[in-house]
Design an enzyme around this catalytic site. Structure first.
Site, mmCIF file in Angstrom:
data_model
loop_
_atom_site.group_PDB
_atom_site.id
_atom_site.type_symbol
_atom_site.label_atom_id
_atom_site.label_comp_id
_atom_site.label_asym_id
_atom_site.label_seq_id
_atom_site.Cartn_x
_atom_site.Cartn_y
_atom_site.Cartn_z
ATOM 1 N N GLY A 273 27.931 44.726 39.781
ATOM 2 C CA GLY A 273 28.965 43.699 39.760
ATOM 3 C C GLY A 273 29.816 43.792 38.504
ATOM 4 C CG MET A 275 27.964 47.241 31.534
ATOM 5 S SD MET A 275 26.181 46.907 31.652
ATOM 6 C CE MET A 275 25.732 46.981 29.927
ATOM 7 C CD GLU A 276 24.965 43.379 29.740
ATOM 8 O OE1 GLU A 276 25.408 43.583 30.886
ATOM 9 O OE2 GLU A 276 23.755 43.460 29.457
ATOM 10 C CG HIS A 309 25.664 37.264 34.221
ATOM 11 N ND1 HIS A 309 24.417 36.772 34.529
ATOM 12 C CD2 HIS A 309 25.478 38.559 33.856
ATOM 13 C CE1 HIS A 309 23.518 37.734 34.360
ATOM 14 N NE2 HIS A 309 24.133 38.823 33.950
ATOM 15 C CD GLU A 310 28.089 40.974 33.407
ATOM 16 O OE1 GLU A 310 27.395 41.311 32.433
ATOM 17 O OE2 GLU A 310 27.670 41.012 34.583
HETATM 18 N N1 BES Z 1 23.735 44.255 32.814
HETATM 19 C C1 BES Z 1 24.097 44.006 34.147
HETATM 20 C C2 BES Z 1 24.825 45.144 34.782
HETATM 21 C C3 BES Z 1 23.959 46.309 35.161
HETATM 22 C C4 BES Z 1 22.982 46.181 36.072
HETATM 23 C C5 BES Z 1 24.162 47.534 34.641
HETATM 24 C C6 BES Z 1 22.209 47.263 36.438
HETATM 25 C C7 BES Z 1 23.383 48.617 34.992
HETATM 26 C C8 BES Z 1 22.413 48.491 35.905
HETATM 27 C C9 BES Z 1 25.009 42.798 34.248
HETATM 28 O O1 BES Z 1 24.909 41.894 33.219
HETATM 29 C C10 BES Z 1 24.596 42.069 35.488
HETATM 30 O O2 BES Z 1 23.535 41.531 35.498
HETATM 31 N N2 BES Z 1 25.441 42.084 36.519
HETATM 32 C C11 BES Z 1 25.151 41.529 37.803
HETATM 33 C C12 BES Z 1 25.963 40.296 38.078
HETATM 34 C C13 BES Z 1 25.394 39.058 37.472
HETATM 35 C C14 BES Z 1 26.302 37.884 37.676
HETATM 36 C C15 BES Z 1 24.018 38.718 37.969
HETATM 37 C C16 BES Z 1 25.508 42.591 38.805
HETATM 38 O O3 BES Z 1 26.160 43.559 38.421
HETATM 39 O O4 BES Z 1 25.126 42.461 39.955
HETATM 40 ZN ZN ZN Z 2 23.301 40.569 33.354
#
Ligand code: BES
Ligand code: ZN
Length: 868
Positions: A273, A275-276, A309-310
């Site tokens: 979705g 990335m932070e 979230h991010e």
């Molecule tokens: N850190 C994650 C993104 C991520 C996830 C990068 C897995 C690499 C592998 C990000 O903060 C995250 O959690 N994104 C979620 C959305 C969130 C609102 C729960 C996502 O990408 O689904």
């Molecule tokens: Zn996250």
């Protein structure tokens, strides 16, 4: 150029190597400073790195420097400025023997963003370049100790063709720029030490929606949301959400932003979705771009949630990061809890809670009761990408919520303050988090810690026994076995409980918090003035399956009068679930109580439309399956259709009112207008179940007159499951109108893959051949695969063609993007729960996939575990 030496010790089949939590050791070398120079190109990018490395006193004495790599060849290695040949490859990693305690290592690599279809590391999307490094993508850019407990200060220089890549962005702040000969360069510095997974870089022809935010201490922060020029008008909601989130985190957690710049970039090819990355969040465009013509209310809410979230990760993730990937829930569970609270505060708390619990039950409970079950803090993994799961995220968030419930808001806040202060700039563990809460509050949380290590959803039984003014509540719990954990200990389960008067409907025993800690426990209530009804696990205070001894009459009363909105919703849903499970099991049951509860809800003058919509929507087919000893998808589907049709017929008047009255102007995004629209389409759905011909006309009318995507897509979803000429007309009109808008075309695919029809398998097969289908684009792939995998009745088509279709698609996708392919496996994981014939066919497809040569590590892990 040095030749590439392959070490004989490299594992033969990397698919089988498991990483275990108990094997954690501190890094042997630290990298206090990192300098990167990128000479950017789509086909070829040169990366020159200079690492200041220092021996870690806590590491193994005399250890060589091991730098992770993935699909990389070193073009050159320098040690303290001198070109060196004294290195070797250990598998795909680079091993450099070093004496002494401090050196400067130079490495040059060459990578091809265009050839990077995994979308991990540096890759090309729509003519731009961008990165995704979590969890282990940085090692696809350059050799580095690619683990979250190695924090480094980055200085990055990007050099590119100015016309092709007019915008160059990375973490932190720009410190110098220059140009000449049609090229330009920019040098940035990030003052905050960070792990490599938070590195980001973007280069492309982008335009920014710019704004500013003044933080609580008066810092003026420049905000930018970067998109292609044509998409600029669709960024307003994301920007408003960002400012709201920044403000909320100051007010709610005392957390302030820490750089002068905060950038977000939207890209159309993205595995997840969003990335932070520090100061430079990268987003799937689906979670940035929105306007009333192309985005639904759900899309708008998701954008606010994901942007928040991010952003929240800046503290819960970036300033305080994870020691190792087993601690992933430290940042993800906590940040999901934070984004859930944010969404509740800016919207309707009761409806948000209902929505979050629905997701938890649909996805996490399924995961927790199947072959892929694992604890919130796992003990081992083969591929870490497979552990970005509903358990880490959503159950992890429930665990934080339980801690807050036990501590109360003030002590919880004191605890998070201490956590951020104590571990700022560090890589921490889940234990560190709990310790900070305990130290700040003086409350022992040991009893809740089992939730980190023990997998499986507890099943709680409850029975209220009343004798005049005294009532006894008998509670019991069982935690089912999960892979690797055959025997479980009782858990600490916080149950918010109240008693409701059977006659009065009033709260006769006010809500109290009961901690269930034993396998069996009895709790007493005194001075109970009248016959009492049990209202338990109010607001879903614990993520458990409740089995409460209550008759339909009692549930009906609670459905009409429980003082906790969540419990009220539960009572209605429980009535429906009981009826549905019994009917699917072939019993003939009276639907009087169900229709009474749904009708009463619809007619209520006190309940708001958003709540009504959630409450009257019959539970999904997969939730009904959870109630059956053996899942029979056809019987479940027939039962649910029967209920939908009965509601549609019996309550046609009430539903028509809701449908007609729900047409709100599209530009009105208030929660009232959103709620009315949500109820409108659910009413339409039920009306169509009661009278398909009339339903088709109504839906077409809603479709044609809609001035917003919520009503338009809502009507299309209803039509997609009907056999009526209006179906084809609407699908064609929708496609023609949005042909050039990829995010809307994703909806067009997903609507058809979700349709409740006997021929959905044929439809998805055709869709996978459609000119606009692209297996290389994760959103488009998911628009078929995820939607179809969740469509229980269609996926489990008795012919087994649904299984074959999805398995073939997974195998194809694995060649392109293993991370996304592996995420398509879970629908197969529940094969043991289905009737014999289907179970055998599902298992055969799993075996066929597993036997395919050349599987990725990602897919191998999911398949082998699903069969174990
Ligand atoms: N850190 C994650 C993104 C991520 C996830 C990068 C897995 C690499 C592998 C990000 O903060 C995250 O959690 N994104 C979620 C959305 C969130 C609102 C729960 C996502 O990408 O689904
Ligand atoms: Zn996250």
């Amino acid at each position: 150029m040095a030749d590439v030496r392959v070490n004989a010790e490299a594992p033969q089949n990397p698919a089988h190597t498991e990483t275990r939590r108990e094997d954690y050791r501190p890094p042997d070398w630290l990298v206090p400073e990192t300098e990167l120079r990128f000479t950017l190109g789509i086909e070829k990018t040169r990366v020159q790195s200079k690492l200041k490395v220092e021996r870690n006193p806590e590491g193994a004495p005399g250890a060589p420097l091991l730098l992770n790599g993935d699909d990389l060849k070193p073009v050159g290695v320098w040690i303290d400025g001198a070109r060196s040949d004294d290195w070797s490859m250990k598998g795909s990693d680079l091993l450099i023997p070093l004496d002494g305690d401090s050196h400067e290592i130079g490495i040059e690599t060459e990578i091809s963003p265009a050839a990077n279809s995994k979308l991990m590391g540096l890759y090309a999307s729509n003519g731009m370049l961008c990165t995704q490094c979590e969890a282990q993508g940085f090692r696809r850019i350059t050799f580095f100790p690619d683990r979250p407990d190695v924090l480094s200060k980055y200085r990055v220089r990007m050099d590119a063709d100015k016309a092709q890549f007019p915008i160059l962005l990375t973490n932190g702040n720009p410190v110098a720029t220059g140009e000449g000969d049609g090229r330009h360069w920019a040098e940035w510095e990030d003052p905050f030490p960070k792990p490599s997974y938070l590195f980001a870089l973007v280069a492309g022809d982008l335009k920014a929606n710019r704004d500013t935010f003044t933080s609580m201490s008066g810092r003026k922060v420049d905000l930018g949301i970067w998109v292609r020029e044509a998409d600029l008008p669709k960024t307003a909601h994301a920007m408003a959400s960002l400012k709201q989130a920044m403000q909320w985190d100051e007010e709610t957690y005392g957390r302030e932003y820490d750089l002068d710049l905060f950038n977000i970039v939207a890209v159309s090819d993205f595995n997840m979705g969003a990335m932070e990355n520090k100061g430079l969040n990268i987003f799937n465009s689906a979670y940035i771009l929105a306007d009333q013509d192309t985005a639904t209310d759900v899309d708008f809410d998701n954008i606010a949630r994901v942007v928040a979230h991010e952003y929240f990760h800046n503290w819960s993730g970036d300033r305080v990061t994870c020691r190792d990937w087993f601690q992933l829930s430290l940042k993800e569970g906590f940040t999901v809890f934070r984004d859930q609270s944010f969404s509740a505060d800016i919207g309707s708390p009761a409806v948000k809670r209902i929505d979050d619990v629905r997701t938890l039950r649909m996805i996490q409970f399924q995961e927790d009761s199947g072959p892929l079950a694992h604890p919130v803090r796992p003990d081992s993994y083969i591929e870490i990408s497979n552990f970005y799961t509903a358990t880490i995220y959503n159950k992890g968030a429930e665990l934080i919520r339980m801690m807050k419930t036990v501590l109360g808001p003030k002590k919880f806040r004191a605890g998070t303050d201490l956590y951020f202060e104590r571990h700022d700039g560090e890589a921490a563990t889940c234990d560190d988090f709990v310790k900070a809460l305990e130290d700040a509050s003086g409350v022992d949380l040991t009893h809740l810690k089992l939730w980190y290590s023990q997998a499986g959803t507890p099943h709680v039984t409850a029975r209220l026994e009343q004798d005049g003014g005294k009532a006894k509540l008998h509670l019991g719990q069982i935690v089912p076995p999960t892979p690797g954990q055959p025997v479980k200990k009782p858990m600490a389960i916080p149950l918010k409980t109240a008693l409701i008067g059977k006659a009065s409907g009033a709260e006769i025993a006010p809500e109290r918090l009961i901690m269930l800690e034993e396998a069996e426990q009895t709790v007493e209530f005194d001075n109970v003035g009248e016959a009492a009804l049990l209202s338990i696990n109010r607001s879903f205070s614990a993520p458990v399956v409740m089995d409460v001894e209550r008759g339909d009459g009692e549930l009906e009363k609670l459905a009409a009068s429980d003082t906790d909105p969540f419990a009220r919703y539960e009572a209605i849903q429980e009535l429906m679930l009981r009826w549905l499970a019994a009917t699917a099991n072939g019993e003939t049951v009276d639907s009087g109580a169900v229709l009474q509860a749904v009708g009463g809800t619809l007619r209520s003058n006190q309940l708001d439309p958003a709540f009504k919509a959630e409450a009257i929507l019959p539970p999904s087919e997969s939730l009904i399956g959870d109630r059956m000893a053996v899942i029979d998808p056809d019987a479940i589907h027939a039962a649910r259709e029967q209920l939908r049709s009965a509601i549609g017929k019996e309550l046609a008047g009430e539903l028509s009112n809701a449908q007609l009255g729900g047409g709100q102007p599209g530009e009105d995004l208030s929660k009232e207008a959103k709620g009315a629209r949500r109820l409108r389409t659910i009413a339409l759905n039920l009306l169509a179940a009661g009278d398909p011909d009339k339903g088709a006309q109504l839906a077409k009318a809603q479709f044609d007159s809609a001035d917003n995507m919520t009503d338009r897509q809502g009507a299309l979803v209803v039509l997609a499951s009907l056999d009526a000429p209006e179906r084809e007309q609407a699908l064609k009109a929708f496609y023609d109108r949005y042909e050039d808008d990829p995010l809307v075309i994703d909806k067009w695919f997903a609507v058809q893959a979700s349709a409740q029809r006997a021929d959905t398998v044929d439809q998805v097969q055709a869709l996978a051949e459609h000119a606009k289908f692209a297996i290389t684009n994760p959103n488009r792939l998911r628009s078929i695969a995820a939607a179809f995998g969740m469509n229980q009745w269609a996926f489990h088509d008795a012919s087994g063609r649904g299984y074959r279709f999805l398995a073939d698609l997974i195998l194809k996708a694995d060649k392109v993007n293993p991370q996304v392919a592996a995420r398509m496996v879970p629908p197969f994981g529940r094969w043991r729960r289905f009737e014999e014939k289907r179970a055998a066919m599902m298992r055969a497809e799993l075996e066929r996939m597993l036997e395919t040569p050349g599987l990725s590590k990602d897919l191998y892990e999911q398949l082998s575990k699903s069969l174990a």
